[in-house]
Each structure stands twice: as C-alpha cells, then as structure tokens.
Design an enzyme around this catalytic site. Structure first.
Site, mmCIF file in Angstrom:
data_model
loop_
_atom_site.group_PDB
_atom_site.id
_atom_site.type_symbol
_atom_site.label_atom_id
_atom_site.label_comp_id
_atom_site.label_asym_id
_atom_site.label_seq_id
_atom_site.Cartn_x
_atom_site.Cartn_y
_atom_site.Cartn_z
ATOM 1 C CB SER A 61 -0.948 0.059 1.194
ATOM 2 O OG SER A 61 -1.780 -1.049 1.296
HETATM 3 N N1 SAM Z 1 -1.156 -5.087 4.131
HETATM 4 C C1 SAM Z 1 -0.156 -5.324 2.786
HETATM 5 C C2 SAM Z 1 1.317 -4.530 2.836
HETATM 6 O O1 SAM Z 1 1.478 -3.889 3.855
HETATM 7 O O2 SAM Z 1 2.059 -4.990 1.922
HETATM 8 C C3 SAM Z 1 -0.945 -4.763 1.713
HETATM 9 C C4 SAM Z 1 -1.916 -5.396 1.281
HETATM 10 S S1 SAM Z 1 -2.415 -5.558 -0.412
HETATM 11 C C5 SAM Z 1 -3.098 -4.138 -0.562
HETATM 12 C C6 SAM Z 1 -3.896 -6.713 0.056
HETATM 13 C C7 SAM Z 1 -3.706 -8.038 0.345
HETATM 14 O O3 SAM Z 1 -5.105 -8.704 0.903
HETATM 15 C C8 SAM Z 1 -2.965 -9.102 -0.852
HETATM 16 O O4 SAM Z 1 -1.800 -9.483 -0.462
HETATM 17 C C9 SAM Z 1 -4.117 -10.065 -0.864
HETATM 18 O O5 SAM Z 1 -3.553 -11.116 -1.588
HETATM 19 C C10 SAM Z 1 -4.888 -9.992 0.484
HETATM 20 N N2 SAM Z 1 -6.079 -10.725 0.492
HETATM 21 C C11 SAM Z 1 -7.211 -10.435 -0.334
HETATM 22 N N3 SAM Z 1 -8.161 -11.225 -0.006
HETATM 23 C C12 SAM Z 1 -7.911 -11.685 1.312
HETATM 24 C C13 SAM Z 1 -8.547 -12.414 2.253
HETATM 25 N N4 SAM Z 1 -9.660 -13.066 1.958
HETATM 26 N N5 SAM Z 1 -7.733 -13.045 3.314
HETATM 27 C C14 SAM Z 1 -6.525 -12.459 3.424
HETATM 28 N N6 SAM Z 1 -5.613 -11.829 2.473
HETATM 29 C C15 SAM Z 1 -6.577 -11.453 1.320
#
Ligand code: SAM
Length: 212
Positions: A61
């Site tokens: 992000s």
């Molecule tokens: N917090 C992260 C960082 O600091 O790098 C950024 C995350 S990215 C914007 C969103 C993440 O949510 C992705 O890695 C994606 O695979 C994960 N994601 C999406 N749906 C999810 C779910 N149901 N459970 C867990 N992770 C999920």
C-alpha cells in the site's frame, strides 16, 4: 541520488503535510526500511508516496494509506491486532513497531511464505496464517483492533464478532474501483460507524468478500 535518511525525511514530511499528525506513526514509517518489502528493481521508488507492485499481482500500500489507517486505529502498546491481507508484511511491521501484538492473515501462499521469512529476519514478531481472512482468526479472538488492507463489498460479520467490546475495525468498503474507509466500533448494544476518505485497494477475495 538522495541519501536514505533524506528520502525518509521527505516522505514523513509529506505525510505530515497530508494530515498525518500522529508522531508515533510518523516515527514508525521513518524507522522501517520500506525498500526491504519490495523487489530490488523498485528500490529507487521505496520512499515515494505510492503503492508499488509486489508478487502475484498484489501491491504494497501507499505509505499515506498505511499511515492514515494506522492513525485511525490509534494503536496503543500491547493492543492485540488482527490484519487481513499480509501482502508484503509492511503494514504488519508498522503495527509491530508501535508495540502491538500482531496477527495477520494472507490468502496467497507465496506472499504468506515471503512474509514468514522476511518479518523475523527484520526483527518483527508477527503471527502469520495462510487462510481466507474474511473469516477472521477465531482461535485468537477477540481482538482490540482489526485492519483490513483489501477492498471489501461489505463488512464481514465474522470480523465484527471477533472484536472486543470497545474494539475497532477499519475496512475499505465499496465497489472494485473505489472504496470508502469505514471505522466500526463494537459497543455493548451493537456497532457504531464512522466514515473517512475514499481509497482504491485490491479486492478482498473470500467467503465474505469478492468471488475469485
Ligand atoms: N498490508 C499489505 C502490505 O503492507 O503490503 C498490503 C496488502 S495488499 C493491498 C492486499 C492483500 O490482501 C493482498 O496481499 C491480498 O492477497 C490479500 N487478500 C485479499 N483477500 C484476502 C483474504 N480474504 N484473506 C487474506 N488476505 C487477502
């Protein structure tokens, strides 16, 4: 080329100018080496205030988004936090740096594996799980705070149920183009909602999210 300290200082000053006034959040962002959470090829952009691609078409992000959500959560040392969407592990590292006990769930195996190596290597003790985070982390509930770092079509009820009374959930809710950040506080009798700014996140995919 700017020195690392200079790049970090410019980033933090920029965040302050955009409304991040929580000194502890700014210090955590300054202290953490964001370049360690991205590929070598992108390291020159590590301290730009932008989201960047990581593996599996996901993103780390934007620092402003991380700082904004963390400021809304008002983390206190000792808070027990659940993060949904470990991704690169950067947001989890920020929460750890603020003294929280962090639990983080990721649905993509490669990202879970990478974070399982990187976070301990950098000295961050985070409890990680590979699973559908829309279901929360029942065995470790309740949590003081929950942060969802992917955009949801609606608020997963499991997450609200896994909050302490007085606990807060921050989650971007909307369609797949834009989402509005929503803060939910669990009260003795139900929930209270507060709306913040609009953001654009990758989709939250799962039983209580978007379909894959
Ligand atoms: N917090 C992260 C960082 O600091 O790098 C950024 C995350 S990215 C914007 C969103 C993440 O949510 C992705 O890695 C994606 O695979 C994960 N994601 C999406 N749906 C999810 C779910 N149901 N459970 C867990 N992770 C999920």
């Amino acid at each position: 080329m700017l020195l690392l300290e200079e790049e970090k200082r410019k980033l933090v000053e920029g965040l302050w100018g955009k409304g991040i006034k929580d000194e502890n959040v700014l210090k955590a962002i300054y202290d953490i080496h964001r370049e360690r959470f991205i590929s070598n090829a992108l390291r020159k952009f590590a301290y730009d205030d932008n989201a960047l691609p990581i593996v599996c078409t996901q993103t780390i992000s934007q620092p402003f988004t991380v700082a904004y959500m963390t400021q809304v959560l008002a983390i206190k040392p000792g808070d027990k936090i659940l993060e949904i969407g470990t991704g690169s592990g950067y947001q989890a590292a920020v929460l750890c740096k603020l003294g929280a006990t962090v639990y983080s769930v990721e649905r993509i195996e490669k990202l879970y594996e990478n974070a399982s190596v990187l976070l301990p290597e950098l000295g961050f003790e985070v409890n990680l799980k590979l699973d559908d985070g829309t279901l929360g982390w029942e065995e470790n509930a309740p949590f003081d705070k929950i942060i969802v770092t992917a955009g949801a079509p609606d608020v997963p009820h499991h997450l609200v149920e896994q909050l302490n009374i007085g606990g807060k959930l921050v989650i971007p809710v909307g369609d797949q183009q834009t989402q509005r950040l929503l803060e939910i506080t669990r009260t003795e009798t139900g929930i209270e909602k507060k709306f913040y700014d609009y953001f654009k996140f990758v989709p939250l995919i799962g039983a209580e999210g978007w379909k894959a």
